[in-house]
Scaffold this motif. Structure first.
Motif, PDB file in Angstrom:
ATOM      1  N   ALA A 236      32.904  13.425 -52.213  1.00  0.00           N
ATOM      2  CA  ALA A 236      33.953  12.478 -51.822  1.00  0.00           C
ATOM      3  C   ALA A 236      34.971  13.169 -50.928  1.00  0.00           C
ATOM      4  CB  ALA A 236      34.637  11.909 -53.064  1.00  0.00           C
ATOM      5  N   ALA A 237      35.321  14.411 -51.269  1.00  0.00           N
ATOM      6  CA  ALA A 237      36.275  15.168 -50.457  1.00  0.00           C
ATOM      7  C   ALA A 237      35.729  15.405 -49.054  1.00  0.00           C
ATOM      8  CB  ALA A 237      36.582  16.507 -51.137  1.00  0.00           C
ATOM      9  N   GLU A 238      34.428  15.714 -48.958  1.00  0.00           N
ATOM     10  CA  GLU A 238      33.819  15.935 -47.646  1.00  0.00           C
ATOM     11  C   GLU A 238      33.867  14.664 -46.808  1.00  0.00           C
ATOM     12  OE1 GLU A 238      29.941  17.222 -48.702  1.00  0.00           O
ATOM     13  OE2 GLU A 238      30.547  19.300 -49.167  1.00  0.00           O
ATOM     14  N   THR A 239      33.581  13.522 -47.442  1.00  0.00           N
ATOM     15  CA  THR A 239      33.591  12.245 -46.730  1.00  0.00           C
ATOM     16  C   THR A 239      34.991  11.898 -46.243  1.00  0.00           C
ATOM     17  OG1 THR A 239      31.741  11.432 -48.066  1.00  0.00           O
ATOM     18  CG2 THR A 239      33.083   9.778 -46.932  1.00  0.00           C
ATOM     19  N   LEU A 240      35.983  12.187 -47.067  1.00  0.00           N
ATOM     20  CA  LEU A 240      37.364  11.840 -46.747  1.00  0.00           C
ATOM     21  C   LEU A 240      38.063  12.909 -45.916  1.00  0.00           C
ATOM     22  CD1 LEU A 240      38.376  10.502 -50.287  1.00  0.00           C
ATOM     23  CD2 LEU A 240      37.961   9.122 -48.236  1.00  0.00           C
ATOM     24  N   HIS A 241      37.339  14.009 -45.628  1.00  0.00           N
ATOM     25  CA  HIS A 241      37.928  15.147 -44.907  1.00  0.00           C
ATOM     26  C   HIS A 241      39.171  15.645 -45.660  1.00  0.00           C
ATOM     27  CE1 HIS A 241      35.212  14.279 -41.618  1.00  0.00           C
ATOM     28  NE2 HIS A 241      35.643  13.029 -41.597  1.00  0.00           N
ATOM     29  N   ALA A 242      39.003  15.769 -46.971  1.00  0.00           N
ATOM     30  CA  ALA A 242      40.082  16.237 -47.842  1.00  0.00           C
ATOM     31  C   ALA A 242      39.569  17.418 -48.651  1.00  0.00           C
ATOM     32  CB  ALA A 242      40.542  15.105 -48.754  1.00  0.00           C
ATOM     33  N   THR A 243      40.427  17.952 -49.499  1.00  0.00           N
ATOM     34  CA  THR A 243      40.012  19.037 -50.381  1.00  0.00           C
ATOM     35  C   THR A 243      39.635  18.462 -51.737  1.00  0.00           C
ATOM     36  OG1 THR A 243      42.261  19.418 -51.223  1.00  0.00           O
ATOM     37  CG2 THR A 243      41.594  20.611 -49.211  1.00  0.00           C
ATOM     38  N   GLN A 244      38.798  19.197 -52.469  1.00  0.00           N
ATOM     39  CA  GLN A 244      38.398  18.731 -53.796  1.00  0.00           C
ATOM     40  C   GLN A 244      39.598  18.644 -54.748  1.00  0.00           C
ATOM     41  OE1 GLN A 244      38.006  20.709 -56.875  1.00  0.00           O
ATOM     42  NE2 GLN A 244      37.396  18.811 -57.928  1.00  0.00           N
ATOM     43  N   PRO A 245      40.528  19.622 -54.722  1.00  0.00           N
ATOM     44  CA  PRO A 245      41.727  19.472 -55.560  1.00  0.00           C
ATOM     45  C   PRO A 245      42.549  18.242 -55.190  1.00  0.00           C
ATOM     46  CG  PRO A 245      41.462  21.758 -54.912  1.00  0.00           C
ATOM     47  CD  PRO A 245      40.466  20.976 -54.119  1.00  0.00           C
ATOM     48  N   GLY A 246      42.584  17.920 -53.881  1.00  0.00           N
ATOM     49  CA  GLY A 246      43.326  16.736 -53.451  1.00  0.00           C
ATOM     50  C   GLY A 246      42.711  15.460 -54.010  1.00  0.00           C
ATOM     51  N   VAL A 247      41.375  15.384 -54.019  1.00  0.00           N
ATOM     52  CA  VAL A 247      40.675  14.223 -54.583  1.00  0.00           C
ATOM     53  C   VAL A 247      40.964  14.130 -56.075  1.00  0.00           C
ATOM     54  CG1 VAL A 247      38.391  13.289 -55.144  1.00  0.00           C
ATOM     55  CG2 VAL A 247      38.865  14.148 -52.831  1.00  0.00           C
ATOM     56  N   SER A 248      40.924  15.263 -56.760  1.00  0.00           N
ATOM     57  CA  SER A 248      41.204  15.282 -58.206  1.00  0.00           C
ATOM     58  C   SER A 248      42.626  14.798 -58.495  1.00  0.00           C
ATOM     59  CB  SER A 248      41.006  16.694 -58.767  1.00  0.00           C
ATOM     60  OG  SER A 248      39.663  17.106 -58.623  1.00  0.00           O
ATOM     61  N   GLN A 249      43.562  15.191 -57.651  1.00  0.00           N
ATOM     62  CA  GLN A 249      44.950  14.753 -57.833  1.00  0.00           C
ATOM     63  C   GLN A 249      45.090  13.247 -57.641  1.00  0.00           C
ATOM     64  OE1 GLN A 249      47.431  17.070 -55.220  1.00  0.00           O
ATOM     65  NE2 GLN A 249      46.867  19.032 -56.177  1.00  0.00           N
TER      66      GLN A 249
ATOM     67  N   ILE B 193      42.781  10.941 -58.211  1.00  0.00           N
ATOM     68  CA  ILE B 193      42.207  10.261 -59.376  1.00  0.00           C
ATOM     69  C   ILE B 193      43.141  10.398 -60.581  1.00  0.00           C
ATOM     70  CG2 ILE B 193      40.255  10.167 -60.970  1.00  0.00           C
ATOM     71  CD1 ILE B 193      39.711   9.145 -58.110  1.00  0.00           C
ATOM     72  N   ALA B 194      43.751  11.568 -60.712  1.00  0.00           N
ATOM     73  CA  ALA B 194      44.695  11.779 -61.818  1.00  0.00           C
ATOM     74  C   ALA B 194      45.901  10.846 -61.685  1.00  0.00           C
ATOM     75  CB  ALA B 194      45.147  13.237 -61.838  1.00  0.00           C
ATOM     76  N   LYS B 195      46.385  10.651 -60.468  1.00  0.00           N
ATOM     77  CA  LYS B 195      47.505   9.738 -60.252  1.00  0.00           C
ATOM     78  C   LYS B 195      47.129   8.304 -60.616  1.00  0.00           C
ATOM     79  CE  LYS B 195      49.927  12.268 -56.560  1.00  0.00           C
ATOM     80  NZ  LYS B 195      50.353  12.240 -55.133  1.00  0.00           N
ATOM     81  N   LEU B 196      45.910   7.908 -60.243  1.00  0.00           N
ATOM     82  CA  LEU B 196      45.454   6.561 -60.581  1.00  0.00           C
ATOM     83  C   LEU B 196      45.332   6.378 -62.086  1.00  0.00           C
ATOM     84  CD1 LEU B 196      42.720   5.872 -57.854  1.00  0.00           C
ATOM     85  CD2 LEU B 196      44.878   4.643 -58.157  1.00  0.00           C
TER      86      LEU B 196
ATOM     87  N   LEU C 222      39.219   6.793 -65.680  1.00  0.00           N
ATOM     88  CA  LEU C 222      38.407   6.089 -64.693  1.00  0.00           C
ATOM     89  C   LEU C 222      36.994   6.632 -64.557  1.00  0.00           C
ATOM     90  CD1 LEU C 222      41.112   5.715 -61.899  1.00  0.00           C
ATOM     91  CD2 LEU C 222      40.345   3.972 -63.522  1.00  0.00           C
ATOM     92  N   PHE C 223      36.799   7.915 -64.817  1.00  0.00           N
ATOM     93  CA  PHE C 223      35.487   8.529 -64.660  1.00  0.00           C
ATOM     94  C   PHE C 223      35.166   9.451 -65.824  1.00  0.00           C
ATOM     95  CE2 PHE C 223      36.817   7.696 -60.245  1.00  0.00           C
ATOM     96  CZ  PHE C 223      35.713   7.002 -59.767  1.00  0.00           C
ATOM     97  N   THR C 224      33.877   9.599 -66.083  1.00  0.00           N
ATOM     98  CA  THR C 224      33.390  10.604 -67.011  1.00  0.00           C
ATOM     99  C   THR C 224      32.568  11.607 -66.215  1.00  0.00           C
ATOM    100  OG1 THR C 224      31.390   9.328 -67.508  1.00  0.00           O
ATOM    101  CG2 THR C 224      33.307   8.989 -68.943  1.00  0.00           C
ATOM    102  N   ARG C 225      32.557  12.832 -66.667  1.00  0.00           N
ATOM    103  CA  ARG C 225      31.819  13.889 -65.977  1.00  0.00           C
ATOM    104  C   ARG C 225      30.759  14.433 -66.906  1.00  0.00           C
ATOM    105  NH1 ARG C 225      37.103  13.935 -64.983  1.00  0.00           N
ATOM    106  NH2 ARG C 225      37.905  14.191 -62.852  1.00  0.00           N
ATOM    107  N   GLY C 226      29.548  14.586 -66.361  1.00  0.00           N
ATOM    108  CA  GLY C 226      28.460  15.122 -67.167  1.00  0.00           C
ATOM    109  C   GLY C 226      27.156  15.082 -66.411  1.00  0.00           C
ATOM    110  N   GLY C 227      26.287  16.058 -66.681  1.00  0.00           N
ATOM    111  CA  GLY C 227      24.988  16.091 -66.031  1.00  0.00           C
ATOM    112  C   GLY C 227      25.061  16.286 -64.536  1.00  0.00           C
ATOM    113  N   GLY C 228      26.140  16.881 -64.074  1.00  0.00           N
ATOM    114  CA  GLY C 228      26.272  17.138 -62.650  1.00  0.00           C
ATOM    115  C   GLY C 228      26.729  15.946 -61.834  1.00  0.00           C
TER     116      GLY C 228
END
Length: 313
Positions: free
Chosen positions: A22-35, A37-40, A48-54
């Motif tokens: 998602a960060a690559e698509t948005l031309h952003a950083t991965q920490p920025g994307v995480s921030q 989602i955390a704000k939302l 909003l999301f679960t993480r598992g299995g890659g």
């Protein structure tokens, strides 16, 4: 003020199932994307999301919010499009979706006539498979869609505004490939690639009935929604396909034999009942008034009763 970029990040994560992609698509950083989602999650008070299995998967709450996010971003895009159209001197924008099968009919010519008669509107067309257009209409991305698949959604207004003759697609070396026309009984020994019954019950049942009435069983080799996909399977030798007679194109690797019976494919004009666009109403009136020119209508075709513009029963 709510930052719309947060919703764009939400959709990108859901689409790619990955914060990194998602960060690559948005031309952003991965920490920025995480921030984002955390704000939302903090804003809505839900995970909003679960993480598992890659992979990253939306939660039940995430899916509900994603649906609304699509609507919000689509509405903003439409707002910007309308403003841009007015700024350029147009009296609004008309977004129309066409299924690939409709391109083989006289509908493109009728739409061109509408554009020429109403240059005050900016006319935008999207071509997709019929099953993709419905969700786009629901999200407000389209004002109307022209498709060969009937809509059974309560929210849709559906009207038949044309039809096109059907034929049987076969490999070019088939014994009937060079025929100007043929009867469906001449293909009783073929396996067929068909449109799924839940998408086009009338056409599906009619084909089966013709086989059963002759004491034969229809063998279904595969099911495909899009007619170009049917042609691809026919070209690969997987069976025959019932498709619009005009659909063949150079290099497709198939021949289409027009049927000389009452096999025609209706063309439907579908809109949402809760959306009112003056340009859309003008388009409907134009298509309804312009006679449909189907390719050499079958001589034994049954007359179709007049319909009113209403939702399906």
């Amino acid at each position: 003020m709510f930052d719309i970029r947060l919703l764009q990040t939400l959709l990108a994560v859901a689409e790619h199932k990955s914060f990194v992609r998602a960060a690559e698509t948005l031309h952003a950083t991965q920490p920025g994307v995480s921030q984002h989602i955390a704000k939302l999650e903090a804003h809505f008070g839900v995970k909003l999301f679960t993480r598992g299995g890659g992979q990253v998967e939306p939660t039940a709450a995430g899916k509900a919010i994603l649906k609304q996010a699509h609507i919000v971003l689509t509405s903003i895009k439409r707002l910007e499009s309308e403003a841009e159209a007015w700024a350029q001197g147009y009296a609004g924008t008309l977004h129309v979706g066409l299924s690939s099968a409709v391109l083989a009919s006289d509908i493109p010519a009728r739409l061109r006539e509408f554009k020429q008669a109403h240059p005050q509107f900016r006319f935008e067309v999207t071509v997709r498979s019929a099953d993709e257009l419905g969700p786009m209409l629901d999200l407000g991305m389209l004002d109307a869609m022209l498709t060969t698949l009937p809509s059974h959604e309560d929210e849709h207004l559906s009207h038949q505004i044309g039809e096109q003759r059907l034929g049987v697609a076969v490999p070019p070396d088939h014994a009937l490939a060079s025929r100007a026309s043929a009867g469906i009984e001449e293909f009783f020994d073929e396996s067929f690639i068909v449109v799924p019954r839940d998408l086009h019950r009338e056409l599906h049942d009619k084909l089966i009935a013709r086989f059963q009435n002759a004491g034969r069983a229809l063998h279904i080799a595969a099911q495909e929604v899009a007619f170009p996909s049917v042609l691809a399977r026919v070209a690969l030798g997987e069976g025959a396909g019932l498709v619009p007679a005009r659909l063949a194109y150079h290099g497709s690797g198939v021949a289409i034999v027009p049927l000389d019976e009452d096999f025609v494919l209706p063309i439907y004009y579908v809109t949402r009942g809760d959306i009112h666009n003056p340009a859309e109403h003008l388009l409907f009136d134009h298509l309804e008034a312009a006679p449909s020119q189907s390719a050499e209508p079958a001589a034994t075709r049954e007359d179709t009763p007049d319909e009113t513009r209403q939702g399906p029963d």
